[in-house]
Structures are given as structure tokens and as C-alpha cells.
Design a protein around this motif. Structure first.
Motif, PDB file in Angstrom:
ATOM      1  N   GLY A 176     -51.961  69.647 103.415  1.00 24.03           N
ATOM      2  CA  GLY A 176     -53.012  70.714 103.409  1.00 24.03           C
ATOM      3  C   GLY A 176     -52.764  71.848 102.580  1.00 24.03           C
ATOM      4  O   GLY A 176     -51.801  71.753 101.741  1.00 24.03           O
ATOM      5  N   ILE A 207     -54.711  77.400 109.333  1.00 24.74           N
ATOM      6  CA  ILE A 207     -53.547  76.651 108.575  1.00 24.74           C
ATOM      7  C   ILE A 207     -52.868  77.826 107.838  1.00 24.74           C
ATOM      8  O   ILE A 207     -53.039  78.241 106.765  1.00 24.74           O
ATOM      9  N   LYS A 255     -47.421  75.370 109.084  1.00 19.87           N
ATOM     10  CA  LYS A 255     -47.913  74.189 109.355  1.00 19.87           C
ATOM     11  C   LYS A 255     -48.185  73.201 108.069  1.00 19.87           C
ATOM     12  O   LYS A 255     -48.414  72.150 108.547  1.00 19.87           O
TER      13      LYS A 255
END
Length: 203
Positions: A111, A119, A123
């Protein structure tokens, strides 16, 4: 299309329609197609999806999708182990790999930093990237991230985390890619030229 003559068909259509890019009409056509096939066809499809969901693994080194503990790219003796191409996800890894212009290793972040979507760096696989660069003989990392606010934020953060490694060369894809575009939609020629003409990334 709101009702079906069979609850079984309705349930199948509802589940298939949850897939990206597939509406209820398309889902209905898929269900009818499956019903016309031999039973073994549906059984094989179901088995393949079940095995995919239960047995797929992620490389313990680069976090690429893999069948084994370490993926085939990381274990290949034909790759340049001194260069890591950092990508957002598996789709972007495939996009870069399909250009045939890169023969190093990869690191999949999972990501991009996006505070609005909650986010945060912790993470993502950023800390694992830093550990790889510190512990392995890495001379360059290529930030092959989408040309977006999230991509630039992530690149900026990674660069700051690695600035203490003075020997490390940090590059990004040449800006031949349209601003705001997703890497996976870039054509192979444009993406390949961007890799070849990569430039130093600066804060």
C-alpha cells in the motif's frame, strides 16, 4: 433484474456481483454460463479458488505473492541482488517485470501512506525494507511508486528513513508517467523507458 426463479441462482449472482467490475447482469450471464458447463468445470474452478485462498503465501523476504516461503524472484541466481525496486502491490510488480527492463529484486509495500484512509507507515512493509537495505548489500533502491500524492508521500518518508545510509543510491521512475495515474495502467513501453531513465530522488 431484481428477482430470479431460483434462490440458488440469486445467491450465486449476488456473490459474483461482489467482484470488481462485475454488475448483476454480467454476474447473471456468468452463472448461466457455469450452468451450461460440465459439472467437472465448476468443481475444478471451485477447487482452484479454494486452494488459492487457503494455500497462497507471501514471500518472507520481499512480500511478493508466492507458492513458497521465498519467491522465485528472490531465489533466482540471475537477478542483481544489489538493487531493490520498491512497489506498492503485486500488480505493480508484474507491470515492472513485464517490461523486461529490470533484473534486480523487489519489495512490495502492501500500500501507500494515506493518513485520510488511516494507512500509516507502520501498516506497510516499510520497516522491513529498511532492515533489508541495512542488512543486505544493497547499493540502490528504485522507488517505483504511483505518481500521486500518496506515492510522493511514501517516497518522501522512505527517503528520510534511509538518509543515514550515505552509500545508498535512491532513484525514482522518470516522470514520463502521467501525474495522478496508477502504475498498473501504464503501457509497457512508457514504463520500461521510465525505468531505464530513472533519476535520483531528492527531498
Amino acid at each position: 433484474m431484481t428477482s430470479f426463479p431460483s434462490k440458488l441462482i440469486e445467491d450465486a449472482v449476488s456473490e459474483i456481483a461482489k467482484l470488481p467490475g462485475i454488475g448483476r447482469k454480467s454476474a447473471f450471464r456468468i452463472v448461466l454460463h457455469l450452468l451450461k458447463q460440465e459439472t467437472s468445470f465448476t468443481e475444478n474452478l471451485t477447487s482452484a479458488l479454494t486452494r488459492l485462498r487457503n494455500q497462497i503465501r507471501y514471500c518472507s523476504r520481499c512480500f511478493n505473492i508466492s507458492d513458497e516461503e521465498v519467491c522465485s524472484i528472490c531465489t533466482s541466481s540471475q537477478r542483481d541482488t544489489s538493487v531493490i525496486c520498491v512497489v506498492e502491490n503485486f500488480k505493480d510488480l508484474l507491470a515492472v517485470e513485464n517490461t523486461g527492463q529490470f533484473r534486480g529484486l523487489y519489495h512490495v509495500l502492501g500500500g501507500l501512506i494515506a493518513p485520510i484512509e488511516n494507512i500509516t507507515p507502520d501498516k506497510l512493509k516499510i520497516q522491513e525494507l529498511i532492515q533489508r537495505v541495512e542488512n543486505e548489500n544493497i547499493s540502490e533502491i528504485i522507488l517505483a511508486l504511483s505518481a500521486s500524492i500518496e506515492g510522493d508521500t511514501t517516497a518522501f518518508y522512505i527517503t528520510k528513513q534511509l538518509k543515514h545510509l550515505t552509500h545508498l543510491k535512491i532513484t525514482s521512475l522518470a516522470r514520463g508517467l502521467p501525474i495522478g495515474s496508477e502504475l498498473e495502467y501504464a503501457d509497457e513501453i512508457t514504463l520500461g523507458r521510465s525505468i531505464q531513465a530513472r533519476v535520483a530522488y531528492g527531498i
